[in-house]
Structures are given as C-alpha cells and as structure tokens.
Design a protein around this motif. Structure first.
Motif, PDB file in Angstrom:
ATOM      1  N   VAL A 166      33.463  34.548 -57.203  1.00 27.38           N
ATOM      2  CA  VAL A 166      34.573  33.645 -58.585  1.00 27.38           C
ATOM      3  C   VAL A 166      34.706  34.837 -59.521  1.00 27.38           C
ATOM      4  CG1 VAL A 166      34.966  32.445 -60.714  1.00 27.38           C
ATOM      5  CG2 VAL A 166      33.765  31.872 -57.634  1.00 27.38           C
ATOM      6  N   ILE A 167      35.815  35.384 -60.051  1.00 28.15           N
ATOM      7  CA  ILE A 167      36.526  36.605 -60.948  1.00 28.15           C
ATOM      8  C   ILE A 167      36.251  35.745 -62.264  1.00 28.15           C
ATOM      9  CG2 ILE A 167      36.900  38.111 -59.318  1.00 28.15           C
ATOM     10  CD1 ILE A 167      39.809  38.153 -60.289  1.00 28.15           C
ATOM     11  N   ASP A 168      36.267  36.335 -63.065  1.00 30.83           N
ATOM     12  CA  ASP A 168      36.314  36.732 -64.242  1.00 30.83           C
ATOM     13  C   ASP A 168      36.981  35.252 -64.891  1.00 30.83           C
ATOM     14  OD1 ASP A 168      35.183  36.226 -67.161  1.00 30.83           O
ATOM     15  OD2 ASP A 168      35.897  37.853 -67.793  1.00 30.83           O
ATOM     16  N   ASN A 169      38.251  35.353 -64.466  1.00 27.84           N
ATOM     17  CA  ASN A 169      39.776  34.738 -64.787  1.00 27.84           C
ATOM     18  C   ASN A 169      39.905  33.178 -63.775  1.00 27.84           C
ATOM     19  OD1 ASN A 169      41.208  35.590 -62.221  1.00 27.84           O
ATOM     20  ND2 ASN A 169      42.605  36.568 -63.242  1.00 27.84           N
ATOM     21  N   LEU A 208      32.307  20.111 -69.149  1.00 27.47           N
ATOM     22  CA  LEU A 208      32.716  20.370 -70.096  1.00 27.47           C
ATOM     23  C   LEU A 208      33.346  22.047 -70.883  1.00 27.47           C
ATOM     24  CD1 LEU A 208      32.535  17.431 -71.239  1.00 27.47           C
ATOM     25  CD2 LEU A 208      34.404  17.993 -70.302  1.00 27.47           C
ATOM     26  N   LYS A 209      32.422  22.613 -71.231  1.00 22.23           N
ATOM     27  CA  LYS A 209      32.878  24.032 -71.368  1.00 22.23           C
ATOM     28  C   LYS A 209      33.796  25.135 -70.500  1.00 22.23           C
ATOM     29  CE  LYS A 209      28.633  23.397 -74.139  1.00 22.23           C
ATOM     30  NZ  LYS A 209      26.845  23.359 -74.322  1.00 22.23           N
ATOM     31  N   LEU A 210      33.715  24.854 -69.328  1.00 26.08           N
ATOM     32  CA  LEU A 210      34.199  25.722 -68.653  1.00 26.08           C
ATOM     33  C   LEU A 210      35.385  25.442 -68.322  1.00 26.08           C
ATOM     34  CD1 LEU A 210      31.979  25.592 -65.211  1.00 26.08           C
ATOM     35  CD2 LEU A 210      33.400  27.859 -65.961  1.00 26.08           C
ATOM     36  N   LEU A 211      35.553  23.746 -68.950  1.00 31.82           N
ATOM     37  CA  LEU A 211      37.086  23.236 -68.637  1.00 31.82           C
ATOM     38  C   LEU A 211      37.359  24.026 -69.795  1.00 31.82           C
ATOM     39  CD1 LEU A 211      39.718  21.112 -68.197  1.00 31.82           C
ATOM     40  CD2 LEU A 211      38.593  19.504 -69.267  1.00 31.82           C
ATOM     41  N   LYS A 212      37.217  23.587 -71.026  1.00 31.03           N
ATOM     42  CA  LYS A 212      37.822  24.348 -72.325  1.00 31.03           C
ATOM     43  C   LYS A 212      38.378  25.964 -72.070  1.00 31.03           C
ATOM     44  CE  LYS A 212      35.684  24.667 -77.004  1.00 31.03           C
ATOM     45  NZ  LYS A 212      35.547  26.724 -77.280  1.00 31.03           N
ATOM     46  N   LEU A 213      37.233  26.469 -71.652  1.00 32.19           N
ATOM     47  CA  LEU A 213      37.590  28.089 -71.424  1.00 32.19           C
ATOM     48  C   LEU A 213      38.237  28.260 -70.475  1.00 32.19           C
ATOM     49  CD1 LEU A 213      33.569  29.637 -71.380  1.00 32.19           C
ATOM     50  CD2 LEU A 213      35.090  29.656 -73.490  1.00 32.19           C
ATOM     51  N   SER A 214      39.026  27.452 -69.630  1.00 37.77           N
ATOM     52  CA  SER A 214      40.093  27.573 -68.756  1.00 37.77           C
ATOM     53  C   SER A 214      41.287  27.193 -70.089  1.00 37.77           C
ATOM     54  CB  SER A 214      39.806  26.961 -68.296  1.00 37.77           C
ATOM     55  OG  SER A 214      40.542  25.218 -67.950  1.00 37.77           O
ATOM     56  N   GLU A 216      41.285  28.316 -72.422  1.00 37.55           N
ATOM     57  CA  GLU A 216      41.586  29.110 -73.651  1.00 37.55           C
ATOM     58  C   GLU A 216      41.778  30.420 -73.217  1.00 37.55           C
ATOM     59  OE1 GLU A 216      39.576  27.116 -76.660  1.00 37.55           O
ATOM     60  OE2 GLU A 216      37.661  28.492 -75.398  1.00 37.55           O
ATOM     61  N   SER A 217      41.469  30.649 -72.354  1.00 37.82           N
ATOM     62  CA  SER A 217      40.972  32.088 -72.126  1.00 37.82           C
ATOM     63  C   SER A 217      41.163  32.562 -70.900  1.00 37.82           C
ATOM     64  CB  SER A 217      39.382  32.372 -72.096  1.00 37.82           C
ATOM     65  OG  SER A 217      38.594  33.368 -71.734  1.00 37.82           O
ATOM     66  N   LYS A 218      41.077  34.262 -70.047  1.00 36.24           N
ATOM     67  CA  LYS A 218      41.156  35.097 -69.014  1.00 36.24           C
ATOM     68  C   LYS A 218      39.831  35.004 -68.567  1.00 36.24           C
ATOM     69  CE  LYS A 218      46.167  35.628 -68.643  1.00 36.24           C
ATOM     70  NZ  LYS A 218      47.241  36.037 -68.597  1.00 36.24           N
ATOM     71  N   THR A 219      38.493  35.441 -70.045  1.00 38.35           N
ATOM     72  CA  THR A 219      37.531  35.777 -69.554  1.00 38.35           C
ATOM     73  C   THR A 219      36.347  35.162 -69.999  1.00 38.35           C
ATOM     74  OG1 THR A 219      37.159  36.519 -71.237  1.00 38.35           O
ATOM     75  CG2 THR A 219      38.152  38.514 -70.574  1.00 38.35           C
ATOM     76  N   ILE A 220      36.422  33.908 -67.909  1.00 40.23           N
ATOM     77  CA  ILE A 220      36.393  32.785 -69.002  1.00 40.23           C
ATOM     78  C   ILE A 220      34.453  33.023 -68.545  1.00 40.23           C
ATOM     79  CG2 ILE A 220      35.377  30.451 -67.679  1.00 40.23           C
ATOM     80  CD1 ILE A 220      38.965  31.899 -67.557  1.00 40.23           C
ATOM     81  N   LEU A 221      34.506  33.716 -67.095  1.00 38.87           N
ATOM     82  CA  LEU A 221      32.862  33.675 -66.925  1.00 38.87           C
ATOM     83  C   LEU A 221      31.810  34.470 -68.445  1.00 38.87           C
ATOM     84  CD1 LEU A 221      32.697  34.609 -63.464  1.00 38.87           C
ATOM     85  CD2 LEU A 221      32.353  32.566 -64.200  1.00 38.87           C
ATOM     86  N   ILE A 222      32.856  36.053 -68.452  1.00 42.33           N
ATOM     87  CA  ILE A 222      32.184  36.263 -69.745  1.00 42.33           C
ATOM     88  C   ILE A 222      31.873  35.747 -71.445  1.00 42.33           C
ATOM     89  CG2 ILE A 222      32.674  37.892 -72.112  1.00 42.33           C
ATOM     90  CD1 ILE A 222      33.836  39.764 -69.656  1.00 42.33           C
ATOM     91  N   SER A 223      32.931  34.657 -71.737  1.00 43.60           N
ATOM     92  CA  SER A 223      32.789  34.273 -72.592  1.00 43.60           C
ATOM     93  C   SER A 223      31.425  32.826 -72.476  1.00 43.60           C
ATOM     94  CB  SER A 223      34.201  32.993 -72.975  1.00 43.60           C
ATOM     95  OG  SER A 223      35.166  34.259 -73.326  1.00 43.60           O
ATOM     96  N   PHE A 224      31.780  32.755 -70.949  1.00 44.12           N
ATOM     97  CA  PHE A 224      30.461  31.652 -70.562  1.00 44.12           C
ATOM     98  C   PHE A 224      29.153  31.639 -70.656  1.00 44.12           C
ATOM     99  CE2 PHE A 224      29.027  28.424 -67.209  1.00 44.12           C
ATOM    100  CZ  PHE A 224      29.334  27.522 -67.917  1.00 44.12           C
ATOM    101  N   TYR A 225      28.693  33.083 -70.121  1.00 50.67           N
ATOM    102  CA  TYR A 225      27.556  34.046 -70.817  1.00 50.67           C
ATOM    103  C   TYR A 225      27.263  34.258 -71.690  1.00 50.67           C
ATOM    104  CZ  TYR A 225      23.248  36.097 -69.686  1.00 50.67           C
ATOM    105  OH  TYR A 225      22.492  37.223 -69.459  1.00 50.67           O
ATOM    106  N   PHE A 226      27.982  35.180 -72.184  1.00 52.03           N
ATOM    107  CA  PHE A 226      27.932  35.509 -73.502  1.00 52.03           C
ATOM    108  C   PHE A 226      28.022  35.295 -74.688  1.00 52.03           C
ATOM    109  CE2 PHE A 226      28.423  39.665 -70.590  1.00 52.03           C
ATOM    110  CZ  PHE A 226      26.888  39.761 -71.136  1.00 52.03           C
ATOM    111  N   GLY A 227      28.691  33.887 -74.461  1.00 51.06           N
ATOM    112  CA  GLY A 227      29.222  32.996 -75.593  1.00 51.06           C
ATOM    113  C   GLY A 227      30.239  33.637 -76.875  1.00 51.06           C
ATOM    114  N   ASP A 228      29.728  32.908 -78.206  1.00 47.34           N
ATOM    115  CA  ASP A 228      30.513  33.485 -79.038  1.00 47.34           C
ATOM    116  C   ASP A 228      29.732  35.124 -79.644  1.00 47.34           C
ATOM    117  OD1 ASP A 228      28.537  33.195 -80.968  1.00 47.34           O
ATOM    118  OD2 ASP A 228      28.768  31.598 -81.131  1.00 47.34           O
TER     119      ASP A 228
END
Length: 254
Positions: A166-169, A208-214, A216-228
C-alpha cells in the motif's frame, strides 16, 4: 459489538519524514475496499460522533449538521430525514474489521405486491405501478454470506493468500520484492538502513482516522504515522525486527 484488530507494517524513513509504503494482508485491504461502498453521510456521521473534524473546516460535516437541524416540514412527504442521515451501505461483506454502517442486514426487509407479486419496494404500503395493489408483503433479505455458497468462502472481499503493498495515497497492489524496492527508490530512499519497519495494530479508532485522512489528504500514511506538525502522531507503534536487509542486494542492483 466487538471489533477485531488488523495489522499494518509501515516502512518509515524517519530522517526524510516519509512513509513510502506499507505491507498489508487481506484484512486491511478488505477495509479499504469497504470504504468505497460507504455512503458519504454514514462516513460523516461516524467521524462526527468521534469528534473527528476534517481539515479545511469540514464542509461535509456542516452540510450534515444543516440537514440534521432542518425541520421535517421542509421535506417532501415521501422523504425521511433519518434515512438521509443514516443511509444503508449497499455492499454486504462479512469479517470486515470495522463495519462503519450500523445497519443490520439480517433485519433488512423488502415488500412485494399483494396483487401481482411483480414489484418490490423497501418502503411498505406503496401502490404497485402495475396492478395498483398495495406493496406490503414483507420479505426478509438473504445476504451473500459464506454459508450460502457450496464451496468454502472467507469473510471480506479478497482471498487470504496474498500480501499487498500500500502506498501513501492508499493505492494498493499485490506485493513483489521488485515492486517494493522500486517504490522505495521512487520515494528517494538511498539507504535501506534508514528505513524502519514498524508494525501497528488497527482498531476502530485508527480505522476512523484513516477514513478521515482519506477524505482530506493524498499523503495518508505520512499523516497517519507522523501526525500533525507538532509531532503528535495517531499511532501507538512498536519496532519489529527488520527484513529489509534480505533484499538489500536487489535494491542496489535495480
């Protein structure tokens, strides 16, 4: 209802602040496929209930709240606000780690015509367009569950033998070593020693956080791991023994 957890193996380039890709089994990919079938209102409702507001102000959340506050007197007589705010997911699958739709398919009812038996509706007491009789004979829904097939069928959508990358998007594909190495190179990874393997357990909150990121973002894995930007990530992670060394020779040859 108890939800089972699934696992995701992230490949993290900590120095560059990147998550080039992740390794997943069928359970995680089943969850991603399930998101495609989820009505927007159901997604927004679940995020709203967990106070997970989408980036940019959460316009869909405001749209949902506007309908929620709208008096029923503004709706057409054949419309029901509850069904608009709580739509039913059209796809049925067993064994999805997180079923965001709380609708019970086993209780789903349809209604057939009392006169000609040719027409079906999900709302009782409608008038049949053919014979003008009432559509009010209740019929139970039979889901395409594993028990209804003559051969062994697993839960979810995919067979359980494959492993996926699975890639970042959130694009995904069956895993191959060559493809994995190619993805790392495209992400600018020059030294495999800089890539950490981190295994995470995903439950309802993480899904649910993955759903949220999907949304609003195209860098889901980065945002998921590193956060804000303050560094507050979403995950409680643990390091696992690296397997990257096993493909290091191939990486340097490609």
């Amino acid at each position: 209802m108890a939800y089972s957890k699934t696992k995701l193996r992230l490949f993290v380039d900590t120095k560059a602040g990147k998550v080039p890709c992740a390794e997943a089994d069928k359970n995680f990919i089943d969850f991603l496929i399930y998101l495609l079938s989820l009505p927007i209102a159901a997604a927004v409702r679940n995020l709203k209930e967990k106070n997970l507001h989408m980036a940019g102000g959460g316009s869909l959340g405001h749209l949902y709240e506007s309908l929620e506050k709208l008096p029923n007197s503004f709706l057409q007589p054949n419309q029901d606000k509850s069904s608009l705010l709580n739509p039913r997911a059209p796809v049925y699958a067993t064994g999805i780690p997180l079923t965001l739709s709380d609708y019970d398919f086993n209780a789903r009812k349809s209604y057939k015509c009392l006169g000609c038996y040719d027409h079906v509706a999900e709302v009782p007491n409608l008038t049949c367009s053919k014979c003008k009789g009432k559509v009010n004979i209740a019929m139970s829904y039979v889901p395409p569950s594993p028990a209804n097939f003559p051969v062994a069928v697993e839960g979810g959508f995919l067979k359980g033998l494959a492993t996926y990358i699975v890639i970042d998007n959130l694009e995904f594909m069956p895993l191959s070593t060559k493809m994995f190495v190619s993805l790392l190179k495209k992400s600018g990874v020059k030294d495999l020693d800089a890539v950490d393997e981190i295994e995470v357990d995903l439950g309802v909150e993480e899904d649910l956080k993955l759903l949220k990121l999907s949304l609003e973002s195209k860098t889901i894995l980065i945002s998921f791991y590193f956060g804000d930007r303050s560094g507050h990530g979403f995950l409680d992670v643990k390091m696992i023994p690296s397997i990257v060394t096993a493909i290091e020779v191939l990486y340097r040859l490609i």
